[in-house]
Design a protein around this motif. Structure first.
Motif, PDB file in Angstrom:
ATOM      1  N   ALA A  87     -21.937  36.528 -72.960  1.00 20.59           N
ATOM      2  CA  ALA A  87     -21.280  37.741 -73.445  1.00 20.59           C
ATOM      3  C   ALA A  87     -21.139  37.690 -74.961  1.00 20.59           C
ATOM      4  O   ALA A  87     -20.855  36.641 -75.541  1.00 20.59           O
ATOM      5  CB  ALA A  87     -19.908  37.894 -72.804  1.00 20.59           C
ATOM      6  N   GLY A  88     -21.349  38.823 -75.617  1.00 20.17           N
ATOM      7  CA  GLY A  88     -21.233  38.906 -77.064  1.00 20.17           C
ATOM      8  C   GLY A  88     -19.884  39.432 -77.499  1.00 20.17           C
ATOM      9  O   GLY A  88     -19.117  39.975 -76.702  1.00 20.17           O
ATOM     10  N   ASP A  89     -19.604  39.269 -78.769  1.00 17.25           N
ATOM     11  CA  ASP A  89     -18.357  39.753 -79.361  1.00 17.25           C
ATOM     12  C   ASP A  89     -18.392  41.279 -79.421  1.00 17.25           C
ATOM     13  O   ASP A  89     -19.325  41.870 -79.966  1.00 17.25           O
ATOM     14  CB  ASP A  89     -18.217  39.160 -80.766  1.00 17.25           C
ATOM     15  CG  ASP A  89     -16.827  39.375 -81.347  1.00 17.25           C
ATOM     16  OD1 ASP A  89     -16.289  40.487 -81.194  1.00 17.25           O
ATOM     17  OD2 ASP A  89     -16.292  38.434 -81.957  1.00 17.25           O
ATOM     18  N   THR A  90     -17.392  41.929 -78.875  1.00 16.65           N
ATOM     19  CA  THR A  90     -17.397  43.391 -78.795  1.00 16.65           C
ATOM     20  C   THR A  90     -17.294  44.065 -80.156  1.00 16.65           C
ATOM     21  O   THR A  90     -17.564  45.261 -80.287  1.00 16.65           O
ATOM     22  CB  THR A  90     -16.228  43.886 -77.916  1.00 16.65           C
ATOM     23  OG1 THR A  90     -15.002  43.366 -78.433  1.00 16.65           O
ATOM     24  CG2 THR A  90     -16.398  43.415 -76.487  1.00 16.65           C
ATOM     25  N   ASP A  91     -16.890  43.322 -81.208  1.00 19.82           N
ATOM     26  CA  ASP A  91     -16.739  43.914 -82.545  1.00 19.82           C
ATOM     27  C   ASP A  91     -17.957  43.696 -83.443  1.00 19.82           C
ATOM     28  O   ASP A  91     -17.951  44.114 -84.594  1.00 19.82           O
ATOM     29  CB  ASP A  91     -15.497  43.336 -83.236  1.00 19.82           C
ATOM     30  CG  ASP A  91     -14.210  43.742 -82.535  1.00 19.82           C
ATOM     31  OD1 ASP A  91     -14.181  44.872 -81.999  1.00 19.82           O
ATOM     32  OD2 ASP A  91     -13.252  42.957 -82.518  1.00 19.82           O
ATOM     33  N   MET A  92     -19.003  43.031 -82.930  1.00 13.96           N
ATOM     34  CA  MET A  92     -20.156  42.703 -83.767  1.00 13.96           C
ATOM     35  C   MET A  92     -20.794  43.936 -84.389  1.00 13.96           C
ATOM     36  O   MET A  92     -21.039  43.997 -85.592  1.00 13.96           O
ATOM     37  CB  MET A  92     -21.198  41.935 -82.950  1.00 13.96           C
ATOM     38  CG  MET A  92     -20.784  40.535 -82.544  1.00 13.96           C
ATOM     39  SD  MET A  92     -21.998  39.748 -81.448  1.00 13.96           S
ATOM     40  CE  MET A  92     -23.395  39.546 -82.551  1.00 13.96           C
ATOM     41  N   PHE A  93     -21.069  44.935 -83.569  1.00 15.64           N
ATOM     42  CA  PHE A  93     -21.791  46.099 -84.067  1.00 15.64           C
ATOM     43  C   PHE A  93     -20.901  47.003 -84.919  1.00 15.64           C
ATOM     44  O   PHE A  93     -21.382  47.669 -85.831  1.00 15.64           O
ATOM     45  CB  PHE A  93     -22.403  46.873 -82.904  1.00 15.64           C
ATOM     46  CG  PHE A  93     -23.563  46.162 -82.272  1.00 15.64           C
ATOM     47  CD1 PHE A  93     -24.809  46.166 -82.875  1.00 15.64           C
ATOM     48  CD2 PHE A  93     -23.404  45.456 -81.093  1.00 15.64           C
ATOM     49  CE1 PHE A  93     -25.878  45.498 -82.310  1.00 15.64           C
ATOM     50  CE2 PHE A  93     -24.465  44.778 -80.510  1.00 15.64           C
ATOM     51  CZ  PHE A  93     -25.708  44.794 -81.124  1.00 15.64           C
ATOM     52  N   THR A  94     -19.621  46.998 -84.641  1.00 13.45           N
ATOM     53  CA  THR A  94     -18.700  47.753 -85.490  1.00 13.45           C
ATOM     54  C   THR A  94     -18.732  47.207 -86.910  1.00 13.45           C
ATOM     55  O   THR A  94     -18.790  47.959 -87.890  1.00 13.45           O
ATOM     56  CB  THR A  94     -17.266  47.675 -84.937  1.00 13.45           C
ATOM     57  OG1 THR A  94     -17.238  48.223 -83.616  1.00 13.45           O
ATOM     58  CG2 THR A  94     -16.297  48.448 -85.819  1.00 13.45           C
ATOM     59  N   ARG A  95     -18.704  45.864 -87.037  1.00 14.72           N
ATOM     60  CA  ARG A  95     -18.740  45.241 -88.360  1.00 14.72           C
ATOM     61  C   ARG A  95     -20.101  45.448 -89.029  1.00 14.72           C
ATOM     62  O   ARG A  95     -20.171  45.673 -90.243  1.00 14.72           O
ATOM     63  CB  ARG A  95     -18.425  43.747 -88.237  1.00 14.72           C
ATOM     64  CG  ARG A  95     -18.385  43.021 -89.586  1.00 14.72           C
ATOM     65  CD  ARG A  95     -17.341  43.643 -90.506  1.00 14.72           C
ATOM     66  NE  ARG A  95     -17.292  42.976 -91.801  1.00 14.72           N
ATOM     67  CZ  ARG A  95     -17.039  43.602 -92.943  1.00 14.72           C
ATOM     68  NH1 ARG A  95     -16.830  44.918 -92.931  1.00 14.72           N
ATOM     69  NH2 ARG A  95     -16.988  42.932 -94.076  1.00 14.72           N
ATOM     70  N   LEU A  96     -21.188  45.412 -88.255  1.00 14.10           N
ATOM     71  CA  LEU A  96     -22.512  45.650 -88.818  1.00 14.10           C
ATOM     72  C   LEU A  96     -22.611  47.054 -89.403  1.00 14.10           C
ATOM     73  O   LEU A  96     -23.198  47.255 -90.473  1.00 14.10           O
ATOM     74  CB  LEU A  96     -23.583  45.466 -87.734  1.00 14.10           C
ATOM     75  CG  LEU A  96     -23.992  44.041 -87.408  1.00 14.10           C
ATOM     76  CD1 LEU A  96     -24.946  44.034 -86.215  1.00 14.10           C
ATOM     77  CD2 LEU A  96     -24.642  43.355 -88.606  1.00 14.10           C
ATOM     78  N   ASP A  97     -22.047  48.023 -88.699  1.00  9.47           N
ATOM     79  CA  ASP A  97     -22.067  49.394 -89.216  1.00  9.47           C
ATOM     80  C   ASP A  97     -21.312  49.498 -90.537  1.00  9.47           C
ATOM     81  O   ASP A  97     -21.711  50.237 -91.443  1.00  9.47           O
ATOM     82  CB  ASP A  97     -21.458  50.352 -88.192  1.00  9.47           C
ATOM     83  CG  ASP A  97     -22.358  50.567 -86.991  1.00  9.47           C
ATOM     84  OD1 ASP A  97     -23.561  50.271 -87.104  1.00  9.47           O
ATOM     85  OD2 ASP A  97     -21.865  51.025 -85.944  1.00  9.47           O
ATOM     86  N   GLU A  98     -20.207  48.757 -90.651  1.00 11.83           N
ATOM     87  CA  GLU A  98     -19.433  48.781 -91.895  1.00 11.83           C
ATOM     88  C   GLU A  98     -20.216  48.143 -93.040  1.00 11.83           C
ATOM     89  O   GLU A  98     -20.192  48.632 -94.177  1.00 11.83           O
ATOM     90  CB  GLU A  98     -18.110  48.041 -91.693  1.00 11.83           C
ATOM     91  CG  GLU A  98     -17.160  48.730 -90.722  1.00 11.83           C
ATOM     92  CD  GLU A  98     -15.941  47.879 -90.392  1.00 11.83           C
ATOM     93  OE1 GLU A  98     -15.014  48.383 -89.738  1.00 11.83           O
ATOM     94  OE2 GLU A  98     -15.928  46.692 -90.800  1.00 11.83           O
TER      95      GLU A  98
END
Length: 353
Positions: A87-98
Motif C-alpha cells: 500500500a502507498g502513502d495516500t498523500d503522495m500524489f497530493t504533494r506531487l501536485d503541489e
C-alpha cells in the motif's frame, strides 16, 4: 519502502474520495483492466502513476479514479516479471501536485476583453506467487499459464473478462509477462480515487503497461510522474505519428530534498532528484494505443515549468480604467485644441483692430 495504511472503514470512505476527476465511461484503465463482477460495472477514466527504475527494479505507485455501480472490482496489471504489491502513502500524489504547480503570472487588464473568454506459457494454470491483504485491497501476483487458464482463474474468483480485454491480455501472456490481480471491496459503490498501490518488479527498462487500455470505449487521461537522476522522455512508438494521442511534458526539474516532506515520497525518490511529468489524453484509445510506455533519458536536463496567466481587471467604480483614462486624455486634448483655437482667433481679431 516504509508504508503506513489506515485500516477499516476510514480508508474505504476517505481514500475513495481522494481524486476529483470527472468520470466518463471506460472499460479498462491505461495500466491494466478493471474487471467488475458479472452483472455490474466499474468505469475508470483517469489514473496517476509515479514510476522509477533503480538497480534493475521498477516501482510503480498507482492511483485510479473510478465510478461504478459495484461494491467490488478487480484490477489486472501486466508486469514483465512477478511483482510485489504493497500500500502507498495516500498523500503522495497530493504533494506531487503541489510541487509541480504552474508558475502564476498576474496580468493587469485595463481594457474589457473582446470576443469572450479563452477557455507465453504452456497449458498449465497460472501460479499464485504471493497474495497480500492491504485493508480493503487483496493483491495476488500470478505467473505463467495461458490466456485461457488466466481467464479461468479470474472466473473462478467470480470475475469475467470482456473480449477486448482478453485479447489484450493474450499479447502479454505470449511475451511471458506476469499479472497482478487486485480485488477492491467496499461497503458502498466504488466512486473516486483508489488507495495508491505500490507495485515492484524486476525490469531492465522503465516500462508502463498501456496496451490494455485499447479496450476503453471512452476518452482516457493518464498523468505520469517519472523519477530519475535525469530528465526523461518517451521512446515508445505511440509517442509520435498522426494516430498518437495528445501527450506532452507538463513539468520537469530537480526536486530539493527539503521539499520531499512527505515520508512516502522521500523514500520513493531515494537518491534520485529529477522529476518529469507527462500528461496524455486519448480521444480514441482503440486507434491511438498500440504499445506500452517506454521511458529513456532525455537529451538534456533543462527544467520546464508551465506558466498560468491570471488576469486582474483594473477598474474604477466598476468601469475598466483603460477607457476612462482614454476618455480623460481625449477630453484634455480636445480642451487644449479649443483653447489654442480661441487664442489664435483672439490674436487675429486684435491684429485687425
Amino acid at each position: 519502502m516504509s508504508i503506513r495504511l489506515r485500516l477499516g472503514a476510514a480508508i474505504v470512505a476517505g481514500a475513495l474520495a481522494l481524486v476529483g476527476f470527472t468520470a466518463v465511461g471506460a472499460e479498462a484503465c491505461a495500466c491494466g483492466a478493471m474487471v467488475p463482477p458479472k452483472g455490474s460495472s466499474v468505469d475508470v477514466d483517469a489514473e496517476r502513476a509515479l514510476v522509477k527504475l533503480d538497480s534493475g527494479v521498477e516501482t510503480i505507485a498507482l492511483q485510479l479514479n473510478m465510478l461504478g455501480g459495484s461494491t467490488e472490482a478487480a484490477l489486472v496489471v501486466p508486469t514483465p516479471a512477478p511483482a510485489r504489491v504493497s500500500a502507498g502513502d495516500t498523500d503522495m500524489f497530493t504533494r506531487l501536485d503541489e510541487l509541480t504547480e504552474p508558475e502564476v503570472r498576474v496580468v493587469n487588464d485595463w481594457w474589457p476583453s473582446i470576443g469572450g473568454d479563452g477557455a507465453t506459457a504452456v497449458g498449465s494454470a497460472p501460479t499464485v506467487v504471493r497474495q497480500v491483504q492491504l485493508g480493503p485491497l487483496e493483491a495476488t501476483t500470478l505467473k505463467g499459464g495461458t490466456t485461457k487458464s488466466l481467464k479461468k482463474w479470474l472466473s473462478a474468483h467470480h470475475y469475467v473478462l470482456s473480449p477486448a480485454v482478453r485479447d489484450g491480455l493474450a499479447d502479454y501472456v505470449r511475451r511471458g509477462w506476469s499479472f497482478v490481480a487486485v480485488r477492491l471491496k467496499s461497503h458502498r459503490d466504488l466512486n473516486g480515487g483508489t488507495p495508491p498501490l505500490l507495485i515492484k518488479f524486476p525490469s531492465k527498462t522503465l516500462v508502463y503497461p498501456m496496451r490494455l487500455s485499447r479496450a476503453a470505449t471512452e476518452p482516457q487521461h493518464v498523468r505520469m510522474y517519472v523519477v530519475g537522476q535525469h530528465k526523461m522522455t518517451r521512446a515508445d512508438s505511440d509517442n509520435s505519428g498522426s494516430a498518437a494521442g495528445s501527450s506532452s511534458v507538463e513539468w520537469a526539474g530537480r526536486i530539493a530534498s527539503a521539499d520531499l516532506d512527505n515520508a512516502g515520497l522521500k523514500e520513493f525518490f531515494g537518491t534520485n532528484d529529477y522529476l518529469t511529468v507527462f500528461s496524455s489524453v486519448y480521444t480514441d484509445p482503440r486507434l491511438q494505443i498500440s504499445s506500452d510506455y517506454r521511458f529513456v533519458r532525455a537529451g538534456d536536463d533543462d527544467p520546464y515549468q508551465p506558466v498560468q496567466t491570471r488576469h486582474h481587471s483594473v477598474q474604477v467604480g466598476g468601469i475598466y480604467a483603460g477607457p476612462l483614462i482614454a476618455v480623460a486624455v481625449a477630453v484634455l486634448v480636445l480642451a487644449g485644441i479649443i483653447t489654442l483655437v480661441v487664442r489664435v482667433l483672439r490674436r487675429r481679431k486684435t491684429s485687425t483692430l
